[in-house]
Write a protein that holds these residues in place. Structure first.
Motif, PDB file in Angstrom:
ATOM      1  N   SER A  25       0.831  -1.211   0.000  1.00  0.00           N
ATOM      2  CA  SER A  25       0.000   0.000   0.000  1.00  0.00           C
ATOM      3  C   SER A  25       0.864   1.257   0.000  1.00  0.00           C
ATOM      4  O   SER A  25       0.552   2.235  -0.675  1.00  0.00           O
ATOM      5  CB  SER A  25      -0.969  -0.005   1.188  1.00  0.00           C
ATOM      6  N   HIS A  26       1.981   1.236   0.744  1.00  0.00           N
ATOM      7  CA  HIS A  26       2.895   2.374   0.736  1.00  0.00           C
ATOM      8  C   HIS A  26       3.491   2.571  -0.650  1.00  0.00           C
ATOM      9  O   HIS A  26       3.635   3.711  -1.133  1.00  0.00           O
ATOM     10  CB  HIS A  26       4.008   2.204   1.779  1.00  0.00           C
ATOM     11  N   GLY A  27       3.848   1.457  -1.300  1.00  0.00           N
ATOM     12  CA  GLY A  27       4.389   1.542  -2.655  1.00  0.00           C
ATOM     13  C   GLY A  27       3.374   2.128  -3.625  1.00  0.00           C
ATOM     14  O   GLY A  27       3.713   2.979  -4.459  1.00  0.00           O
ATOM     15  N   MET A  28       2.133   1.705  -3.508  1.00  0.00           N
ATOM     16  CA  MET A  28       1.082   2.222  -4.388  1.00  0.00           C
ATOM     17  C   MET A  28       0.819   3.701  -4.101  1.00  0.00           C
ATOM     18  O   MET A  28       0.626   4.497  -5.023  1.00  0.00           O
ATOM     19  CB  MET A  28      -0.192   1.396  -4.229  1.00  0.00           C
ATOM     20  N   ILE A  29       0.819   4.052  -2.837  1.00  0.00           N
ATOM     21  CA  ILE A  29       0.612   5.451  -2.461  1.00  0.00           C
ATOM     22  C   ILE A  29       1.736   6.312  -3.030  1.00  0.00           C
ATOM     23  O   ILE A  29       1.486   7.404  -3.561  1.00  0.00           O
ATOM     24  CB  ILE A  29       0.505   5.604  -0.930  1.00  0.00           C
ATOM     25  N   ASN A  30       2.972   5.821  -2.948  1.00  0.00           N
ATOM     26  CA  ASN A  30       4.101   6.569  -3.504  1.00  0.00           C
ATOM     27  C   ASN A  30       3.962   6.722  -5.015  1.00  0.00           C
ATOM     28  O   ASN A  30       4.260   7.790  -5.563  1.00  0.00           O
ATOM     29  CB  ASN A  30       5.424   5.893  -3.155  1.00  0.00           C
ATOM     30  N   GLN A  31       3.517   5.667  -5.700  1.00  0.00           N
ATOM     31  CA  GLN A  31       3.342   5.744  -7.155  1.00  0.00           C
ATOM     32  C   GLN A  31       2.275   6.783  -7.508  1.00  0.00           C
ATOM     33  O   GLN A  31       2.452   7.589  -8.423  1.00  0.00           O
ATOM     34  CB  GLN A  31       2.959   4.377  -7.723  1.00  0.00           C
ATOM     35  N   VAL A  32       1.162   6.736  -6.786  1.00  0.00           N
ATOM     36  CA  VAL A  32       0.082   7.693  -7.040  1.00  0.00           C
ATOM     37  C   VAL A  32       0.561   9.109  -6.730  1.00  0.00           C
ATOM     38  O   VAL A  32       0.296  10.047  -7.484  1.00  0.00           O
ATOM     39  CB  VAL A  32      -1.172   7.333  -6.217  1.00  0.00           C
ATOM     40  N   SER A  33       1.285   9.247  -5.652  1.00  0.00           N
ATOM     41  CA  SER A  33       1.794  10.564  -5.262  1.00  0.00           C
ATOM     42  C   SER A  33       2.759  11.095  -6.317  1.00  0.00           C
ATOM     43  O   SER A  33       2.690  12.278  -6.690  1.00  0.00           O
ATOM     44  CB  SER A  33       2.490  10.457  -3.909  1.00  0.00           C
ATOM     45  N   ASN A  34       3.652  10.240  -6.795  1.00  0.00           N
ATOM     46  CA  ASN A  34       4.600  10.666  -7.831  1.00  0.00           C
ATOM     47  C   ASN A  34       3.874  11.039  -9.117  1.00  0.00           C
ATOM     48  O   ASN A  34       4.228  12.026  -9.774  1.00  0.00           O
ATOM     49  CB  ASN A  34       5.630   9.564  -8.101  1.00  0.00           C
ATOM     50  N   GLY A  38       3.876  14.730 -10.762  1.00  0.00           N
ATOM     51  CA  GLY A  38       4.254  14.962 -12.157  1.00  0.00           C
ATOM     52  C   GLY A  38       3.156  15.671 -12.917  1.00  0.00           C
ATOM     53  O   GLY A  38       3.418  16.586 -13.714  1.00  0.00           O
ATOM     54  N   THR A  39       1.914  15.299 -12.670  1.00  0.00           N
ATOM     55  CA  THR A  39       0.783  15.941 -13.334  1.00  0.00           C
ATOM     56  C   THR A  39       0.671  17.396 -12.892  1.00  0.00           C
ATOM     57  O   THR A  39       0.435  18.283 -13.718  1.00  0.00           O
ATOM     58  CB  THR A  39      -0.519  15.179 -13.020  1.00  0.00           C
ATOM     59  N   ALA A  40       0.857  17.646 -11.615  1.00  0.00           N
ATOM     60  CA  ALA A  40       0.790  19.010 -11.111  1.00  0.00           C
ATOM     61  C   ALA A  40       1.902  19.860 -11.717  1.00  0.00           C
ATOM     62  O   ALA A  40       1.680  21.017 -12.072  1.00  0.00           O
ATOM     63  CB  ALA A  40       0.892  19.024  -9.588  1.00  0.00           C
ATOM     64  N   GLN A  41       3.081  19.271 -11.860  1.00  0.00           N
ATOM     65  CA  GLN A  41       4.200  20.002 -12.451  1.00  0.00           C
ATOM     66  C   GLN A  41       3.908  20.307 -13.923  1.00  0.00           C
ATOM     67  O   GLN A  41       4.170  21.415 -14.385  1.00  0.00           O
ATOM     68  CB  GLN A  41       5.478  19.187 -12.323  1.00  0.00           C
ATOM     69  N   GLN A  42       3.342  19.348 -14.645  1.00  0.00           N
ATOM     70  CA  GLN A  42       2.987  19.583 -16.046  1.00  0.00           C
ATOM     71  C   GLN A  42       1.917  20.673 -16.151  1.00  0.00           C
ATOM     72  O   GLN A  42       1.981  21.528 -17.032  1.00  0.00           O
ATOM     73  CB  GLN A  42       2.493  18.290 -16.700  1.00  0.00           C
ATOM     74  N   ALA A  43       0.948  20.626 -15.257  1.00  0.00           N
ATOM     75  CA  ALA A  43      -0.111  21.642 -15.272  1.00  0.00           C
ATOM     76  C   ALA A  43       0.472  23.018 -14.973  1.00  0.00           C
ATOM     77  O   ALA A  43       0.101  24.008 -15.610  1.00  0.00           O
ATOM     78  CB  ALA A  43      -1.194  21.292 -14.251  1.00  0.00           C
ATOM     79  N   SER A  44       1.394  23.074 -14.046  1.00  0.00           N
ATOM     80  CA  SER A  44       2.035  24.344 -13.708  1.00  0.00           C
ATOM     81  C   SER A  44       2.812  24.889 -14.896  1.00  0.00           C
ATOM     82  O   SER A  44       2.729  26.086 -15.207  1.00  0.00           O
ATOM     83  CB  SER A  44       2.975  24.145 -12.522  1.00  0.00           C
TER      84      SER A  44
END
Length: 104
Positions: A25-34, A38-44
């Motif tokens: 679950s931590h691994g999945m959370i990290n993947q989703v967070s990353n 990345g999406t937020a950075q692209q949007a910015s």
């Protein structure tokens, strides 16, 4: 004795399974967070580029309006003879002092 080991084994297995599930679950959370980061950075970046384009378009429009206004003002001055370089030369010659040392 075998009956006492069985609950410990089941408890141990359950504990191990819970630990593995937590790691996954931590691994999945990290993947989703990353991915979200990345999406937020692209949007910015997209918004920054869009802002720059809007600024450049506004500056171009302002320059065009300035040039149009200047052209209109020059046209009015030229029509009225206010901004005519040939009139400026004539005015300067008319205001020049007469040459009193000239030989006739």
């Amino acid at each position: 004795m075998a009956s006492q080991q069985q609950p410990k084994d089941l408890t141990s297995q359950a504990h191990d399974a819970a630990g593995q599930a937590e790691e996954k679950s931590h691994g999945m959370i990290n993947q989703v967070s990353n991915a979200a980061s990345g999406t937020a950075q692209q949007a910015s970046q997209f918004l920054q580029q869009t802002g720059e384009q809007m600024k450049n378009m506004a500056q171009g429009a302002a320059d065009a309006m300035k040039n149009t206004a200047q052209g209109a003002a020059d046209a009015v001055k030229n029509t009225l003879g206010i901004n005519n370089p040939s009139n400026d030369n004539n005015n300067n010659n008319n205001n020049a002092p007469a040459n009193t040392n000239a030989k006739n």
